[in-house]
Design an enzyme around this catalytic site. Structure first.
Site, mmCIF file in Angstrom:
data_model
loop_
_atom_site.group_PDB
_atom_site.id
_atom_site.type_symbol
_atom_site.label_atom_id
_atom_site.label_comp_id
_atom_site.label_asym_id
_atom_site.label_seq_id
_atom_site.Cartn_x
_atom_site.Cartn_y
_atom_site.Cartn_z
ATOM 1 N N LEU A 179 26.063 44.452 -45.573
ATOM 2 C CA LEU A 179 24.852 43.403 -46.013
ATOM 3 C C LEU A 179 24.500 43.522 -47.467
ATOM 4 C CD1 LEU A 179 22.494 44.414 -42.982
ATOM 5 C CD2 LEU A 179 23.648 42.254 -43.563
ATOM 6 N N GLY A 180 25.010 44.592 -48.045
ATOM 7 C CA GLY A 180 24.606 44.831 -49.495
ATOM 8 C C GLY A 180 25.075 46.302 -49.895
ATOM 9 N N GLU A 181 24.879 46.305 -51.293
ATOM 10 C CA GLU A 181 25.545 47.457 -52.015
ATOM 11 C C GLU A 181 24.710 47.796 -53.155
ATOM 12 O OE1 GLU A 181 29.470 48.749 -54.633
ATOM 13 O OE2 GLU A 181 29.619 46.925 -53.192
ATOM 14 N N PHE A 184 23.408 53.899 -54.680
ATOM 15 C CA PHE A 184 22.950 54.739 -53.757
ATOM 16 C C PHE A 184 24.056 55.022 -52.670
ATOM 17 C CE2 PHE A 184 20.886 50.985 -52.308
ATOM 18 C CZ PHE A 184 21.329 50.854 -50.980
ATOM 19 N N GLY A 185 24.810 53.706 -52.269
ATOM 20 C CA GLY A 185 25.740 53.502 -51.303
ATOM 21 C C GLY A 185 25.717 51.950 -50.830
ATOM 22 N N LYS A 203 22.098 52.298 -43.629
ATOM 23 C CA LYS A 203 22.198 52.485 -44.980
ATOM 24 C C LYS A 203 23.268 53.823 -44.895
ATOM 25 C CE LYS A 203 19.122 53.867 -48.821
ATOM 26 N NZ LYS A 203 17.825 54.058 -49.076
ATOM 27 N N ASP A 300 5.916 51.120 -56.565
ATOM 28 C CA ASP A 300 7.001 50.392 -56.771
ATOM 29 C C ASP A 300 6.650 49.200 -55.885
ATOM 30 O OD1 ASP A 300 8.898 49.273 -58.146
ATOM 31 O OD2 ASP A 300 10.606 49.756 -56.855
#
Length: 497
Positions: A179-181, A184-185, A203, A300
């Site tokens: 899904l994403g990068e 952090f990983g 994750k 944030d």
């Protein structure tokens, strides 16, 4: 049907001709000082990379993604990534249920999930000595894992787990796709075979000490947040599970929809209707008030960290704009990403929040508290209303000048107190309106009320609320208790009764 989480990393540009490269010297100097202290802020623009690609690299994020599609007429928006940090309650990695965790209410000793400074602060608490021993043993075990792991589980040179579609984790989670990068990983979509094939987001943290420790801090925070809201009354993220996989901390989250920023972007940056803003804001305010009541500041808040539970939509043709527009089927949202959250008792780093949602007291280094979240929320509401960012800049002094253009002069007593003396001249902001930056500010900013697209009661009430949230003086800024009683939310409160 659960909406599949889609990831984007959009680029917002200051100028049509290329990537923004003009970082202020004071921000670079402040970054060097923070690095020397072993602590880094979440300010993504402070660390320019080669080719001027400004990806945010701090590790508290749920995901960081890439997208090449940009709206041509919106090239002046700054670099953004969709960041999502979804979580759940009742299925934690320790097997602790909500009732058991609910008894552990003393969550004020939990540090924020950060690989930068959380551990150094946490070391002062005696109750964490056991955790530090465990962490040391964990690092040793992790190195052993790297040496002894079978060929079916390997890391790349950056510490990412090497995997492919069909890999099973914990004999339970089958990887479907990436899904994403991020720094952090990686985040992958998985099938949870223990739960009847439900889809989840997992994750996978890098097999490196600093990211592993940050992930463990995040897990602790999420467990406490979940335990304090077992009844799921507040729109905070919930963690479903976590485990260690050959040195990689893996955190399992529910699979949600797009972030509010991604929805705006995919809808051509068309603003949300005021009725949608009302419903979304009410949920967000209640969630953040819940955090504040439990002595936690998010630090944030931004559109990327507000996710739709389901981002399905209807398509309707807008004859005035001569194009199709998306209308949400549901406005349910969740607040995500506690990777930079700070508790009241903890050390408060000098710089927090992503640039465009950063409160004036943070820029002026006057000290900050939970009120900085309220400023960020005010910036989010106006962005939902306009479809674009209110304070479009990467420079601190220019940012303050934009505030003055929109909100009026910064009070003298705040400028007298700031340690940033180079921002002040004769007790006023040291700003040249006739410089290129001055012309930029005049072109892109105007007094707040001039952004109103209608004089109806709903619009008047919304802008009155935003004005109270964007108050310079923290002591005068509206609280979330007061905000939730604002007339803008009267129709929702009556409906709830």
């Amino acid at each position: 049907m659960v909406a599949i989480c889609r990831m984007r990393q959009s680029k917002r540009m200051r100028s049509p001709g290329g990537w923004l490269s003009e970082y202020s010297w004071e921000e670079r100097w402040e970054e060097r000082k923070r690095q020397k202290r072993g602590s880094h802020s979440s300010e993504r623009e402070n660390k320019p990379k080669r080719h001027h690609h400004h990806y945010r690299t701090y590790e508290g994020h749920y995901l960081e993604t890439r997208s090449l599609n940009r709206r041509p007429e919106y090239k002046e928006r700054r670099g953004h990534e969709a960041s999502m940090d979804l979580a759940g309650c009742g299925e934690g990695g320790h097997g602790m249920n909500c009732q058991e965790r609910g008894r552990e209410r003393d969550w004020h000793h939990y540090s924020k999930s950060s690989g930068r400074s959380g551990r150094s602060r946490r070391s002062s608490h005696g109750r964490y000595r056991g955790r530090r021993h465990s962490s040391s043993r964990h690092r040793s075990d992790s190195r052993s894992h790297r040496r002894k792991r079978s060929r079916s589980f390997e890391d790349d040179e950056e510490g990412h787990l090497i995997y492919h579609s069909g890999h099973m984790l914990k004999a339970r989670y089958e990887i479907v796709s990436t899904l994403g990068e991020g720094a952090f990983g990686k985040v992958v979509e998985c099938i949870d075979h223990l739960k009847g094939g439900v889809r989840v987001a997992l994750k996978i943290i890098k097999n490196l000490d600093r990211y592993r420790e940050a992930a463990m801090s995040e897990v602790e925070v999420l467990e406490q947040v979940n335990s304090l809201d077992c009844e799921r009354r507040y729109a905070c993220v919930r963690m479903l599970d976590w485990f260690d996989h050959y040195g990689h901390i893996c955190i399992v989250f529910e699979l949600l929809g797009l972030s509010t920023f991604d929805f705006l972007k995919e809808n051509g940056f068309q603003p949300f209707p005021v009725d949608h803003i009302r419903v979304m804001a009410y949920q967000i305010f209640r969630a953040v008030r819940f955090l504040h009541q439990n002595k936690l500041t998010h630090t944030d808040l931004k559109p990327e960290n507000i996710l739709f539970v389901n981002s399905d939509y209807h398509i309707e043709y807008n004859p005035k704009m001569k194009r199709d527009e998306r209308t949400l089927k549901s406005t349910d949202v969740k607040v995500v990403d506690f990777g930079n959250a700070t508790y009241d008792h903890e050390h408060h780093t000098s710089v927090v929040s992503t640039r465009h949602y950063r409160a004036p007291e943070v820029i002026l280094e006057l000290g900050w508290n939970q009120a900085c979240d309220i400023w960020s929320l005010g910036c989010i509401l106006i962005e939902y209303y306009l479809g674009l960012t209110l304070f479009q800049t990467h420079d601190s002094k220019e940012h303050l000048a934009m505030m003055e253009r929109v909100l009026g002069p910064i009070p003298t007593h705040l400028l007298q107190k700031t340690r940033k003396r180079r921002y002040v001249h004769h007790e006023r902001l040291d700003w040249d309106e006739h410089s290129s930056s001055g012309r930029y500010v005049r072109k892109h900013c105007k007094p707040l009320k001039q952004y109103m697209s209608s004089k109806s009661v709903d619009h008047e009430q919304l802008f009155d609320l935003i004005h109270k949230m964007l108050e310079y003086d923290v002591s005068q800024r509206i609280t979330l208790d007061e905000a939730l009683r604002h007339p803008f939310f009267d129709s929702l409160r009556k409906g709830r009764k």
